[in-house]
Motif scaffolding. Structure first.
Motif, PDB file in Angstrom:
ATOM      1  N   ARG A  95       1.254  -1.233   0.070  1.00 15.75           N
ATOM      2  CA  ARG A  95      -0.354   0.227   0.239  1.00 15.75           C
ATOM      3  C   ARG A  95       0.483   1.443   0.385  1.00 15.75           C
ATOM      4  NH1 ARG A  95      -4.647  -1.303   3.920  1.00 15.75           N
ATOM      5  NH2 ARG A  95      -5.470  -2.990   3.172  1.00 15.75           N
ATOM      6  N   ILE A  96       1.813   1.387   0.833  1.00 17.68           N
ATOM      7  CA  ILE A  96       2.714   2.052   0.366  1.00 17.68           C
ATOM      8  C   ILE A  96       3.428   2.821  -0.809  1.00 17.68           C
ATOM      9  CG2 ILE A  96       5.743   2.990   1.354  1.00 17.68           C
ATOM     10  CD1 ILE A  96       4.306   2.010   3.913  1.00 17.68           C
ATOM     11  N   ALA A  97       3.837   2.002  -0.919  1.00 14.99           N
ATOM     12  CA  ALA A  97       4.337   1.422  -2.869  1.00 14.99           C
ATOM     13  C   ALA A  97       3.516   2.359  -3.599  1.00 14.99           C
ATOM     14  CB  ALA A  97       4.642   0.683  -3.269  1.00 14.99           C
ATOM     15  N   ARG A  98       1.815   2.433  -3.619  1.00 10.77           N
ATOM     16  CA  ARG A  98       0.850   2.533  -4.387  1.00 10.77           C
ATOM     17  C   ARG A  98       0.632   3.376  -3.931  1.00 10.77           C
ATOM     18  NH1 ARG A  98      -4.480  -0.022  -2.135  1.00 10.77           N
ATOM     19  NH2 ARG A  98      -3.938   1.670  -0.747  1.00 10.77           N
ATOM     20  N   GLU A  99       0.763   4.021  -2.578  1.00 13.28           N
ATOM     21  CA  GLU A  99       0.026   5.280  -2.101  1.00 13.28           C
ATOM     22  C   GLU A  99       1.752   6.726  -3.228  1.00 13.28           C
ATOM     23  OE1 GLU A  99      -2.499   6.187  -1.833  1.00 13.28           O
ATOM     24  OE2 GLU A  99      -3.618   4.439  -1.371  1.00 13.28           O
ATOM     25  N   LEU A 100       3.342   6.620  -2.786  1.00  7.13           N
ATOM     26  CA  LEU A 100       3.474   7.328  -2.721  1.00  7.13           C
ATOM     27  C   LEU A 100       3.795   7.136  -4.587  1.00  7.13           C
ATOM     28  CD1 LEU A 100       6.723   5.462  -0.776  1.00  7.13           C
ATOM     29  CD2 LEU A 100       5.352   7.471  -0.795  1.00  7.13           C
ATOM     30  N   LYS A 101       3.238   5.955  -5.458  1.00  6.21           N
ATOM     31  CA  LYS A 101       3.506   5.599  -6.344  1.00  6.21           C
ATOM     32  C   LYS A 101       2.108   7.392  -7.032  1.00  6.21           C
ATOM     33  CE  LYS A 101       2.682   3.511 -10.792  1.00  6.21           C
ATOM     34  NZ  LYS A 101       2.473   2.449 -11.633  1.00  6.21           N
ATOM     35  N   ARG A 102       0.944   6.790  -6.877  1.00 13.30           N
ATOM     36  CA  ARG A 102       0.056   8.004  -6.689  1.00 13.30           C
ATOM     37  C   ARG A 102       0.388   9.348  -6.530  1.00 13.30           C
ATOM     38  NH1 ARG A 102      -6.483   5.981  -4.845  1.00 13.30           N
ATOM     39  NH2 ARG A 102      -4.998   5.734  -3.500  1.00 13.30           N
ATOM     40  N   LEU A 103       0.656   9.285  -5.447  1.00  8.61           N
ATOM     41  CA  LEU A 103       1.061  10.895  -5.101  1.00  8.61           C
ATOM     42  C   LEU A 103       2.365  11.390  -5.621  1.00  8.61           C
ATOM     43  CD1 LEU A 103      -0.417  11.021  -1.651  1.00  8.61           C
ATOM     44  CD2 LEU A 103      -1.551  11.853  -3.697  1.00  8.61           C
ATOM     45  N   ASN A 104       3.152  10.536  -6.819  1.00 10.84           N
ATOM     46  CA  ASN A 104       4.343  10.858  -6.961  1.00 10.84           C
ATOM     47  C   ASN A 104       5.367  11.345  -6.246  1.00 10.84           C
ATOM     48  OD1 ASN A 104       3.495  10.980 -10.325  1.00 10.84           O
ATOM     49  ND2 ASN A 104       2.073  13.071 -10.007  1.00 10.84           N
ATOM     50  N   LEU A 105       5.544  10.673  -5.103  1.00 12.15           N
ATOM     51  CA  LEU A 105       6.564  10.119  -4.087  1.00 12.15           C
ATOM     52  C   LEU A 105       7.540   9.282  -3.731  1.00 12.15           C
ATOM     53  CD1 LEU A 105       3.910  11.371  -1.313  1.00 12.15           C
ATOM     54  CD2 LEU A 105       5.740  12.970  -2.214  1.00 12.15           C
ATOM     55  N   VAL A 106       7.241   8.692  -4.782  1.00 17.58           N
ATOM     56  CA  VAL A 106       9.128   7.646  -5.164  1.00 17.58           C
ATOM     57  C   VAL A 106      10.302   7.587  -4.536  1.00 17.58           C
ATOM     58  CG1 VAL A 106       9.150   5.154  -6.636  1.00 17.58           C
ATOM     59  CG2 VAL A 106       6.931   6.186  -6.570  1.00 17.58           C
ATOM     60  N   ASP A 107      10.020   9.248  -5.200  1.00 13.30           N
ATOM     61  CA  ASP A 107      11.792   9.664  -5.356  1.00 13.30           C
ATOM     62  C   ASP A 107      12.727  10.086  -4.210  1.00 13.30           C
ATOM     63  OD1 ASP A 107      11.950   9.024  -8.179  1.00 13.30           O
ATOM     64  OD2 ASP A 107      12.208  10.721  -9.155  1.00 13.30           O
ATOM     65  N   ASN A 108      10.925   9.997  -3.443  1.00 12.81           N
ATOM     66  CA  ASN A 108      10.799  10.496  -1.972  1.00 12.81           C
ATOM     67  C   ASN A 108      11.088   9.871  -0.896  1.00 12.81           C
ATOM     68  OD1 ASN A 108      11.719  13.249  -2.809  1.00 12.81           O
ATOM     69  ND2 ASN A 108       9.263  13.898  -3.136  1.00 12.81           N
ATOM     70  N   ALA A 109      10.624   8.377  -1.180  1.00 15.46           N
ATOM     71  CA  ALA A 109      10.640   7.425  -0.050  1.00 15.46           C
ATOM     72  C   ALA A 109      11.545   7.156   1.134  1.00 15.46           C
ATOM     73  CB  ALA A 109      10.391   6.626  -1.153  1.00 15.46           C
ATOM     74  N   ASP A 110      13.376   7.551   1.206  1.00 18.47           N
ATOM     75  CA  ASP A 110      13.975   7.119   1.507  1.00 18.47           C
ATOM     76  C   ASP A 110      14.881   8.900   2.346  1.00 18.47           C
ATOM     77  OD1 ASP A 110      13.658   4.296   1.440  1.00 18.47           O
ATOM     78  OD2 ASP A 110      15.390   5.056  -0.225  1.00 18.47           O
ATOM     79  N   LYS A 111      13.751   9.591   1.941  1.00 14.67           N
ATOM     80  CA  LYS A 111      14.647  10.674   2.535  1.00 14.67           C
ATOM     81  C   LYS A 111      13.227  10.909   3.748  1.00 14.67           C
ATOM     82  CE  LYS A 111      15.011  13.191  -2.147  1.00 14.67           C
ATOM     83  NZ  LYS A 111      14.621  14.535  -3.072  1.00 14.67           N
ATOM     84  N   LYS A 112      14.577  12.318   4.594  1.00 15.10           N
ATOM     85  CA  LYS A 112      13.748  12.123   5.976  1.00 15.10           C
ATOM     86  C   LYS A 112      12.646  13.204   5.729  1.00 15.10           C
ATOM     87  CE  LYS A 112      17.414  12.057   8.779  1.00 15.10           C
ATOM     88  NZ  LYS A 112      18.106  12.247  10.312  1.00 15.10           N
TER      89      LYS A 112
END
Length: 199
Positions: free
Chosen positions: A69-86
């Protein structure tokens, strides 16, 4: 907003109806409600993924389901590149997106946006509105949007206009503008709330 909170509490504790939509006790569990608060609520020292995993843990989601679900929502909201950022290193607009993603992880039936655009710039507010509308269309989640900015509810299905603790209107945006002879929601609000000038 006290009326607004009372209304929400009534929904959680029993059966309430508004217009043509009836709530029959399906908000008796926290899992049915997602919230994006007015004030920031992310841990700035955790990564984006860390914040989201903490939330899924509170809702008791199995680790595998949580990651999907985290992967799904990060993709939907264009946040994949920020996944490992504080979280604290991101812009205000992206932090709001993370909070939106977090609110959707447990797949709520009602999403409460509590003045969620406060502190955002014009473009970030517009982007958040587009995301919310797409969520409504894609997932079918009901959205309750509390705001002082009239233009934010122009695309709503219904508008409940509150002023000084009273409900002035509970109708559609189109009907609200038509009934007040206004071309915008803001004009309609002012028409209903400004003191009448003496002849």
């Amino acid at each position: 907003k006290s009326h607004y909170d009372d209304w929400l509490s009534a929904i959680k504790n029993g059966t309430q109806s508004s217009a043509n939509f009836e709530y029959s006790g399906w908000l008796t569990e926290a899992n049915h409600l997602g919230i994006v608060f007015q004030q920031p609520t992310l841990d700035p020292e955790l990564t984006v993924t860390g914040n989201l995993l903490f939330h899924t843990g509170l809702h008791g989601l199995p680790r595998g389901v949580a990651k999907e679900r985290i992967a799904r929502e990060l993709k939907r909201l264009n946040l994949v590149d920020n996944a490992d950022k504080k979280a604290g290193a991101l812009s205000g607009g992206n932090r709001r997106r993370i909070e939106l993603a977090r609110a959707m992880l447990h797949e709520p039936k009602l999403l409460l946006m509590d003045e969620a655009t406060v502190g955002l710039d014009i473009q970030s507010r517009a982007d958040l509105r587009k995301l919310i509308l797409s969520l409504r269309d894609e997932s079918g989640v009901a959205i309750l949007w509390a705001t002082h900015l009239a233009e934010e509810v122009a695309d709503a299905d219904r508008v409940i206009l509150l002023h000084k603790g009273k409900i002035l209107r509970d109708t559609t945006p189109a009907e609200l503008m038509k009934s007040t002879g206004s071309s915008t929601i803001e004009e309609a609000f002012l028409a209903l709330t400004e003191p009448k000038k003496a002849a």
